[in-house]
Design an enzyme around this catalytic site. Structure first.
Site, PDB file in Angstrom:
ATOM      1  CB  CYS A 189      -2.679  -6.894   5.431  1.00 40.47           C
ATOM      2  SG  CYS A 189      -3.925  -5.636   5.741  1.00 40.47           S
ATOM      3  CG  HIS A 246       0.374  -2.080   6.658  1.00 42.77           C
ATOM      4  ND1 HIS A 246       0.789  -3.136   5.867  1.00 42.77           N
ATOM      5  CD2 HIS A 246      -0.819  -2.483   7.204  1.00 42.77           C
ATOM      6  CE1 HIS A 246      -0.097  -4.103   5.922  1.00 42.77           C
ATOM      7  NE2 HIS A 246      -1.079  -3.737   6.713  1.00 42.77           N
TER       8      HIS A 246
END
Lengths: 386, 121
Positions: free
Chosen positions: A84, A334
């Site tokens: 991420c 996200h």
């Protein structure tokens, strides 16, 4: 002092963008950021691209050549993968490229396409960023952060209600962000009543599965900088790592990579945490924002659970620091490879006075914290209007 | 027909995601048995409600991080106990159990470390 500047930013809306492929998203932000800065693709000397999962869920790699095809260019294209933190890492490497190449301009893109497959399949793909033992034990990323949350709550005597203040704040901010995935307010009660995904974390403690792309342009060329309407100085960009397995860490109430990266970043530019007025931190789960606030030096160890309840980091609180004005990962969305670039783009908007209804007053220094996995990688970026 | 198709798609998924690769399983499982019967203490844990695809048939399940009495930490599902009876500090014993059976009838069986309570609850 650094001579590197962010000179432009563009993002897609984050969410379920079923009409767009991964490279449709990339092409959208690339065209848009060049248009906003009135630059041509031919003026870009290199491209950095953050993406985590296309190789797993789309069988789609060799993205450098694909981006060259889209841009009609022969410049080097570098793809980064740090789970991420792939976007933040792309930005970091872009700053290093500029350090080595005077009078250059680089394009930094982050993108992810996650909604073409089912949630269990995305969960499996995200698991690739965990250790083999964690995968074999059936641990998901919500599960790993849930174990950290339970440890933190038991150590410092906090409850699930303390955690719930994070998503409530970030949803409040996202209402003011037209590109956010969830533009609606939520209440503490709604968070507490939402279903568990990995106890003690619930659906509304967690960032969503999202599609999206974001891009920034960086330059160290005085001539290019003179031609653009907005620029913000890159004061520091630092990376730190830690063990991929949380079981090998000395402490589980902190992400040590964030501590190391932020300390290096503060030291690099002579700015202290107290001088930061706007921060985008990696709230993949509510516990992650609490850990970030302590690890980045904003709050003392063990204090975040009580300080978040005061609401002091909300846009409307009139405090000295606003956190996740974009809505954070929780409410803005996200798309993992894009997140790190969106965070930096949000700082760019805030520091150039372009954040409209979510504008933080008199913002001079901004910090972005982008985390990979359960804290195996952390990228901390500090920008300044100086 | 649709069930067959679904099964084929699932197998294709497993191959692509390398989730049930026999060589990988064989390599990992050689190391697991050394932990069998070792005692440890639950340090932290979570009940997974939303599992990854390859554990869909197991959910909900509890995974703990266990501090081993002879040093170090291990992960493993906690079994033979209700999740509401699990507390930090409880003593558990390592055991080797099936953790995943795959989707197809003749798919390989994955064994892994699990923990059971030392004292009956």
């Amino acid at each position: 002092m650094s001579n590197k500047y962010v000179i432009g930013y563009s993002t897609t809306k984050f969410g379920e963008l079923w009409d767009y492929s991964l490279y449709d998203l990339v092409q959208t932000v690339t065209g848009s950021v060049l248009e906003k800065t009135k630059l041509e693709a031919a003026q870009v000397d290199a491209v950095f691209y953050g993406n985590m999962m296309a190789g797993i869920i789309e069988n789609n790699l060799h993205s450098g050549a694909k981006l060259a095809e889209l841009l009609g260019t022969h410049v080097p294209v570098y793809r980064t993968e740090s789970a991420c933190a792939s976007g933040g890492m792309a930005f970091h490497l872009a700053t290093m490229y500029l350090d080595a190449h005077p009078d250059s301009t680089v394009l930094v893109i982050g993108a992810e396409k996650m909604t073409d497959v089912s949630p269990p399949d995305v969960t499996s793909a995200l698991q690739a960023a965990a250790s083999g033992e964690e995968q074999l034990a059936g641990l998901t990323f919500p599960g790993l952060y849930a174990m950290l949350a339970r440890m933190y709550m038991e150590t410092y005597n906090y409850t699930e209600e303390h955690l719930a203040h994070v998503p409530v704040k970030n949803h409040f901010h996202a209402v003011r962000n037209p590109y956010a995935q969830f533009r609606r307010e939520i209440t503490i009660n709604q968070v507490l009543k939402s279903p568990y995904i990995a106890t003690p974390l619930k659906v509304l403690d967690s960032s969503p599965i999202s599609d999206g792309a974001a891009a920034v342009l960086l330059t160290n060329s005085p001539n290019i900088r003179k031609r653009v309407a907005y620029s913000v100085r890159v004061l520091a960009s630092e990376v730190a790592t830690d063990t991929i397995s949380i079981k090998h860490r000395r402490r589980m109430d902190t992400l040590q990579a964030s501590v190391v990266a932020s300390n290096k970043a503060y030291a690099a530019c002579g700015i202290t945490a107290k001088e930061i007025s706007v921060a985008e931190v990696h709230d993949c789960f509510s516990i992650a924002e609490l850990l970030a606030m302590e690890d980045l030096g904003f709050w003392a160890k063990g204090e975040a659970g009580s300080r978040i309840v005061t609401g002091e980091t909300r846009l409307d609180a009139g405090g000295s620091l606003v956190v996740n004005a974009s809505g954070g990962l929780k409410a803005s969305g996200h798309p993992v490879g894009a997140t790190g670039i969106k965070q930096i783009g949000e700082l760019f908007l805030q520091l150039t006075g372009q954040a409209d209804s979510r504008q933080v007053a008199k913002a001079r220094y901004g910090l972005a914290q982008n985390v990979g996995g359960s804290g195996g990688t952390a990228v901390v970026t500090i920008l300044g209007q100086v | 027909m649709s069930e067959v198709r679904e099964e084929l798609l699932w197998l294709l998924f497993l191959v692509r995601f390398n989730m049930n690769n026999p060589i990988r399983n064989w390599r990992r499982q050689k190391k697991i048995h050394q932990f069998r019967n070792r005692i440890g203490t639950v340090e932290t844990w979570t009940e997974i409600i939303a599992p990854p695809a390859q554990f869909a048939g197991e959910a909900p399940y509890v995974v703990a991080l266990v501090r081993m009495d002879d040093g170090g930490f291990q992960y493993g599902m906690i079994t033979d106990i209700n999740s509401e009876d699990i507390v930090k500090g409880m003593k558990v014993r390592a055991t080797v159990r099936v953790v995943s059976t795959g989707a197809a009838a003749e798919d390989i069986i994955t064994y892994g470390l699990k923990f059971v309570p030392v004292d009956p609850v």
